[in-house]
Design an enzyme around this catalytic site. Structure first.
Site: not given
Ligand code: ATP
Ligand code: MG
Length: 139
Positions: A11, A51, A59, A87, A93, A104, A114, A117, A128
């Site tokens: 990212k 997304y 968010f 993962r 996350t 992370r 974070n 992805h 994707e």
């Molecule tokens: P990713 O999809 O990026 O691998 P993830 O699967 O761990 O991450 P998701 O729930 O899919 O988490 O959220 C997608 C992304 O949105 C997160 O990686 C983070 O960058 C952002 N995000 C998630 N929760 C929050 C939050 N509460 N506030 C701000 N940003 C958030």
């Molecule tokens: Mg995700």
């Protein structure tokens, strides 16, 4: 055994901080083969489309602004059990919840910024991957 595939992005904040090389090294060192790799930048519109599943989340706007804020690395990775193992390698996350030894834990700034992805299902990994790479860019 070729294994299965997953999709990742390094990212914007992790790229800007100069962590991309170390993150790629960790990925390869943990047994993932790079199928495709691209240094690119999402437009605001593209980040919104990528997304779209999170459109209703509070968010979403922040996430789209952030993911379009600078260049990223996008990659398709291959390994046995790729999606689940990746993962595990990236960790939770929220980096404060991420286990020792995860990407992370080592590189994420916050729950929003974070570092990486990782796809959350084999089906999404395929979608994707095709968002960024044509079939002739996948080896
Ligand atoms: P990713 O999809 O990026 O691998 P993830 O699967 O761990 O991450 P998701 O729930 O899919 O988490 O959220 C997608 C992304 O949105 C997160 O990686 C983070 O960058 C952002 N995000 C998630 N929760 C929050 C939050 N509460 N506030 C701000 N940003 C958030
Ligand atoms: Mg995700």
């Amino acid at each position: 055994m070729a294994g299965t595939r997953t999709f990742t992005m390094i990212k914007p904040e992790a790229v800007a901080a100069g962590h991309a090389g170390k993150i790629l090294d960790m990925i390869i060192g943990n047994g993932f083969r790079v199928v495709s790799l691209k240094y690119t930048r999402l437009s605001h519109k593209e980040a919104g489309a990528f997304y779209e599943v999170h459109k209703e989340r509070p968010f979403y706007g922040e996430l789209v602004d952030y993911m379009a804020s600078g260049p990223i690395y996008a990659a398709i990775l291959e390994k046995s059990n790729a999606m689940e193992d990746f993962r595990k390698l990236i960790g939770a996350t929220d980096p404060s919840q991420a286990a020792e030894g995860t990407i992370r834990k080592a590189f994420a700034e916050s729950k929003a910024k974070n570092a990486v992805h990782g796809s959350d299902s084999d089906e999404n990994a395929l979608i994707e991957g095709h968002f960024f790479f044509s079939s002739r860019e996948q080896y």
